[in-house]
Design a protein around this motif. Structure first.
Motif, mmCIF file in Angstrom:
data_model
loop_
_atom_site.group_PDB
_atom_site.id
_atom_site.type_symbol
_atom_site.label_atom_id
_atom_site.label_comp_id
_atom_site.label_asym_id
_atom_site.label_seq_id
_atom_site.Cartn_x
_atom_site.Cartn_y
_atom_site.Cartn_z
ATOM 1 N N UNK A 129 109.117 64.014 -6.785
ATOM 2 C CA UNK A 129 110.202 65.495 -6.443
ATOM 3 C C UNK A 129 109.816 65.788 -4.312
ATOM 4 N N UNK A 130 108.546 65.109 -4.594
ATOM 5 C CA UNK A 130 107.801 65.358 -3.041
ATOM 6 C C UNK A 130 107.163 66.375 -3.033
ATOM 7 N N UNK A 131 106.783 66.972 -4.015
ATOM 8 C CA UNK A 131 105.732 68.133 -4.342
ATOM 9 C C UNK A 131 104.254 68.194 -3.318
ATOM 10 N N UNK A 132 103.751 68.033 -2.906
ATOM 11 C CA UNK A 132 103.159 67.463 -2.052
ATOM 12 C C UNK A 132 101.673 68.290 -2.399
ATOM 13 N N UNK A 133 101.092 70.258 -2.713
ATOM 14 C CA UNK A 133 100.698 70.585 -3.009
ATOM 15 C C UNK A 133 100.301 70.439 -4.535
ATOM 16 N N UNK A 134 101.200 70.319 -5.438
ATOM 17 C CA UNK A 134 100.795 69.447 -6.858
ATOM 18 C C UNK A 134 100.288 67.934 -7.164
ATOM 19 N N UNK A 135 101.093 67.765 -6.319
ATOM 20 C CA UNK A 135 100.587 66.426 -6.141
ATOM 21 C C UNK A 135 99.128 66.485 -5.911
ATOM 22 N N UNK A 136 98.530 67.191 -4.744
ATOM 23 C CA UNK A 136 97.212 66.468 -4.350
ATOM 24 C C UNK A 136 96.163 67.629 -5.456
ATOM 25 N N UNK A 137 96.954 68.672 -6.156
ATOM 26 C CA UNK A 137 96.164 69.967 -7.587
ATOM 27 C C UNK A 137 96.209 68.695 -8.493
ATOM 28 N N UNK A 138 96.961 67.887 -8.892
ATOM 29 C CA UNK A 138 96.578 67.119 -9.941
ATOM 30 C C UNK A 138 95.953 65.880 -9.508
ATOM 31 N N UNK A 144 95.378 59.575 -12.260
ATOM 32 C CA UNK A 144 95.308 58.463 -11.664
ATOM 33 C C UNK A 144 96.535 58.250 -10.976
ATOM 34 N N UNK A 145 96.299 57.708 -9.579
ATOM 35 C CA UNK A 145 96.967 57.620 -8.991
ATOM 36 C C UNK A 145 97.143 56.034 -9.199
ATOM 37 N N UNK A 146 96.777 55.467 -10.295
ATOM 38 C CA UNK A 146 96.826 53.923 -10.123
ATOM 39 C C UNK A 146 97.487 53.914 -11.518
ATOM 40 N N UNK A 147 98.277 54.414 -12.414
ATOM 41 C CA UNK A 147 99.079 54.808 -13.918
ATOM 42 C C UNK A 147 100.122 53.991 -13.027
ATOM 43 N N UNK A 148 100.311 53.368 -13.893
ATOM 44 C CA UNK A 148 102.026 52.361 -14.115
ATOM 45 C C UNK A 148 103.246 53.128 -15.337
ATOM 46 N N UNK A 149 104.152 53.538 -15.090
ATOM 47 C CA UNK A 149 105.264 53.742 -15.529
ATOM 48 C C UNK A 149 105.399 52.588 -16.590
ATOM 49 N N UNK A 168 99.157 59.452 -1.279
ATOM 50 C CA UNK A 168 99.310 58.810 -2.666
ATOM 51 C C UNK A 168 98.693 57.233 -1.920
ATOM 52 N N UNK A 169 98.724 56.690 -0.696
ATOM 53 C CA UNK A 169 97.831 55.639 -0.443
ATOM 54 C C UNK A 169 96.654 55.616 0.208
ATOM 55 N N UNK A 170 95.889 56.734 0.865
ATOM 56 C CA UNK A 170 94.586 57.244 1.392
ATOM 57 C C UNK A 170 94.040 57.628 -0.139
ATOM 58 N N UNK A 171 94.659 58.405 -1.161
ATOM 59 C CA UNK A 171 94.281 58.467 -2.877
ATOM 60 C C UNK A 171 93.606 56.843 -3.140
ATOM 61 N N UNK A 173 93.385 54.116 -1.680
ATOM 62 C CA UNK A 173 92.257 53.434 -0.413
ATOM 63 C C UNK A 173 90.926 54.235 -1.600
ATOM 64 N N UNK A 174 90.964 55.161 -1.129
ATOM 65 C CA UNK A 174 89.681 56.428 -1.721
ATOM 66 C C UNK A 174 88.865 55.537 -3.026
ATOM 67 N N UNK A 175 90.298 55.747 -4.413
ATOM 68 C CA UNK A 175 89.512 55.417 -5.517
ATOM 69 C C UNK A 175 88.966 54.437 -4.680
ATOM 70 N N UNK A 176 89.637 53.075 -4.986
ATOM 71 C CA UNK A 176 89.248 51.859 -4.637
ATOM 72 C C UNK A 176 88.186 51.687 -4.282
ATOM 73 N N UNK A 177 87.735 52.405 -2.885
ATOM 74 C CA UNK A 177 86.688 52.051 -2.553
ATOM 75 C C UNK A 177 85.831 52.920 -3.531
ATOM 76 N N UNK A 178 86.161 54.059 -4.200
ATOM 77 C CA UNK A 178 84.370 54.249 -4.953
ATOM 78 C C UNK A 178 84.641 53.474 -6.045
ATOM 79 N N UNK A 179 85.039 52.958 -6.893
ATOM 80 C CA UNK A 179 85.408 52.380 -7.903
ATOM 81 C C UNK A 179 84.471 50.977 -7.164
#
Length: 191
Positions: A129-138, A144-149, A168-171, A173-179
């Motif tokens: 839906x393009x809702x940036x604020x809600x996406x950031x909050x979630x 999980x940015x890696x969740x697959x439907x 989402x790409x930045x997140x 990358x960030x989570x990948x580096x953390x892992x």
């Protein structure tokens, strides 16, 4: 003309009889029969309409009625109740761009990673839906940015806006580096 009106009337009566037949034995009829009461002096009986608690909970969330939602939770409503499509109140709040309800539900224990029948998580919904604020909050609250439907799509894959894709790409990358960091720390500790 009178014959036509009569046949319409008979057809309507038959449709009503068919409806009543389908209703008999239904879940609504069984739960409603316990709550019927006699009204005033007329002696007529009126059925009290009742809805399943999950449906009432979802409606209160959709309406943005936090007081009602809180009361229903105190009465034992399941915050992760899903409708027939597997959508939870959190999914719906994301779709409706109701950031206040998203926050309220997450703060009260809603599962940010629960998939619907198609595997879409609330993050998929917010991203599409393009809702940036809600996406950031979630994301800040464990989405999980890696969740697959069920189609094999990440939230990134269903995003339609450049800003959302960059986020989402930045997140990812960030989570990948953390892992990687956690894996390196784990291997150092095991040696």
């Amino acid at each position: 003309m009178a014959a036509t009106d009569h046949s319409r009337s008979e057809a309507a009566k038959q449709r009503r009889q068919d409806q009543l037949q389908r209703w008999l034995g239904s879940e609504t009829e069984q739960t409603g029969s316990e709550t019927r009461k006699t009204t005033g002096g007329s002696g007529t009986r009126r059925a009290k309409v009742q809805f399943a608690q999950g449906a009432v909970f979802m409606a209160a969330c959709s309406a943005g009625d936090r007081e009602e939602v809180a009361a229903l939770l105190r009465q034992g409503a399941d915050i992760n109740h899903a409708n027939v499509d597997g959508l939870t109140a959190l999914h719906q709040a994301c779709i409706d761009e109701n950031a206040e309800m998203v926050q309220f539900l997450v703060e009260n224990g809603s599962d940010v990673n629960r998939g619907d029948n198609e595997g879409w998580t609330p993050l998929h919904a917010a991203a599409s839906c393009g809702f940036i604020q809600i996406t950031k909050y979630l994301i800040e609250h464990g989405a999980n940015v890696g969740a697959v439907n069920s189609e094999g799509e990440l939230p990134l894959d269903v995003a339609n806006e450049d800003v959302m894709e960059r986020l989402l790409r930045a997140e990812i990358k960030k989570q990948g580096e953390l892992i990687k960091h956690i894996a390196v720390q784990g291997s150092l500790l095991s040696h």
